[in-house]
Enzyme design. Structure first.
Site, short mmCIF file in Angstrom:
data_model
loop_
_atom_site.label_atom_id
_atom_site.label_comp_id
_atom_site.label_asym_id
_atom_site.label_seq_id
_atom_site.Cartn_x
_atom_site.Cartn_y
_atom_site.Cartn_z
N CYS A 159 0.85 -1.20 0.00
CA CYS A 159 0.00 0.00 0.00
C CYS A 159 0.88 1.24 0.00
O CYS A 159 1.61 1.48 -0.95
CB CYS A 159 -0.95 -0.06 1.19
SG CYS A 159 -2.17 1.27 1.28
N ASP A 222 -9.14 -2.78 -7.77
CA ASP A 222 -8.63 -1.79 -6.82
C ASP A 222 -9.12 -0.41 -7.24
O ASP A 222 -8.62 0.18 -8.20
CB ASP A 222 -7.10 -1.84 -6.80
CG ASP A 222 -6.49 -0.95 -5.73
OD1 ASP A 222 -7.19 -0.04 -5.24
OD2 ASP A 222 -5.31 -1.17 -5.39
N HIS A 254 -7.76 -3.71 -3.55
CA HIS A 254 -6.62 -3.16 -2.82
C HIS A 254 -6.43 -3.94 -1.51
O HIS A 254 -7.38 -4.31 -0.85
CB HIS A 254 -6.86 -1.68 -2.51
CG HIS A 254 -5.64 -0.96 -2.04
ND1 HIS A 254 -4.69 -0.48 -2.91
CD2 HIS A 254 -5.21 -0.65 -0.79
CE1 HIS A 254 -3.72 0.11 -2.23
NE2 HIS A 254 -4.01 0.02 -0.93
#
Length: 296
Positions: A159, A222, A254
């Protein structure tokens, strides 16, 4: 890898284990993986940086000798139990894994109650130069401690840390390989992470400056990383004749490797991505050729 090495399902949130997860990351998923430290040297360390000591979690095989090094750049939730577990998984694959607390000067995200608070109060205040310096210092510690072989240096990130897996490869000529898990490629797109992009370096601008090839791992669903930016990154890498690759898992969103977050976790994509990462590090960073797909 057998069941003595990984405990899954039925994880009980109690005691210090619960404290390792940021409040904003709860509830913990039933699929949460806990990798024990038997056979490893694992725990918190401190190393010197230009403006004072930096704390980090590190794990490595207990056997003597220098291991190939993987720097681990954490998510917006800091070096919580999931990131520590990632380090232990890498150690079981033969690496010295080091996850510096890249937020320690700006604040403790574990006491904050929401993702917007974490971003506003901590993440947006962390300059890229500080992160690069801390990662450099972590690599220097690996060398000076005698625990790591920085001639076999890799980085992975998740991330927020996924972006640094890309851009740190452009920053440090010693990086042999990198694996970026759903790191933003441009400061664009919807979602709560948009503001993180202000004033930062993004992978698309350094696609022709990578020292070590990067394996990008992304989800086709995502919403925070537009697929068009992935297309642009692939085109930029091709133009630079760079061997980096991007893999997109069509049904993943995600955070698909985050086994502690049931709403995001995609076991099939996580397994495949982890094995691809280990193979990538073995190919480019001189790590062991590992067949440890169960270590996610």
């Amino acid at each position: 890898m057998d069941n003595k090495d990984i405990t899954r399902r039925g994880f009980i949130m109690a005691g210090t284990a619960a404290a390792g997860f940021a409040l904003a990351a709860r509830p913990i998923g039933a699929e949460t993986i806990l990798t024990p430290a038997d056979g490893l040297t694992a725990g918190w360390i401190s190393f010197a940086a230009a403006d004072g000591p930096v704390k980090a979690y590190r794990a490595r095989p207990a056997a003597p000798g220098r291991a190939p090094v993987v720097l681990v750049a954490h998510e917006i939730f800091g070096v919580h139990e999931y990131i520590q577990d990632v380090c232990r998984r890498l150690a079981r694959a033969g690496y010295l894994a080091i996850a510096p607390d890249l937020f320690q000067r700006q604040g403790d995200v574990s006491v904050l109650g929401s993702i917007p608070e974490i971003i506003e109060q901590v993440v947006n205040k962390v300059p890229d130069a500080q992160v690069f310096a801390d990662l450099d210092a972590a690599a220097a510690w690996a060398d000076s401690s005698g625990e790591g072989d920085i001639g076999r240096l890799a980085i992975t990130g998740f991330c927020w840390g996924g972006r640094f897996a890309w851009v740190y490869s452009a920053h440090n000529p010693g990086v042999r390989a990198a694996a970026a898990w759903y790191g933003r490629l441009l400061a664009t797109g919807p979602g709560v992470l948009t503001d993180i992009g202000e004033g930062r370096t993004y992978p698309l601008s350094v696609a022709d400056k990578l020292h070590g090839p990067v394996l990008g791992l992304y989800g086709g669903k995502d919403g925070s990383i537009p697929q068009d930016t992935i297309r642009q990154m692939r085109e930029a890498l091709a133009a630079a004749k760079d061997p980096s690759e991007i893999v997109v898992y069509p049904d993943a969103t995600h955070g698909f490797h985050a086994d502690y977050r049931a709403a995001l976790y995609d076991e099939a994509a996580a397994r495949d991505g982890w094995q691809r990462m280990l193979d990538w590090f073995a190919r480019y960073a001189g790590g062991k050729q590992a067949n440890t797909a169960f270590l996610l």
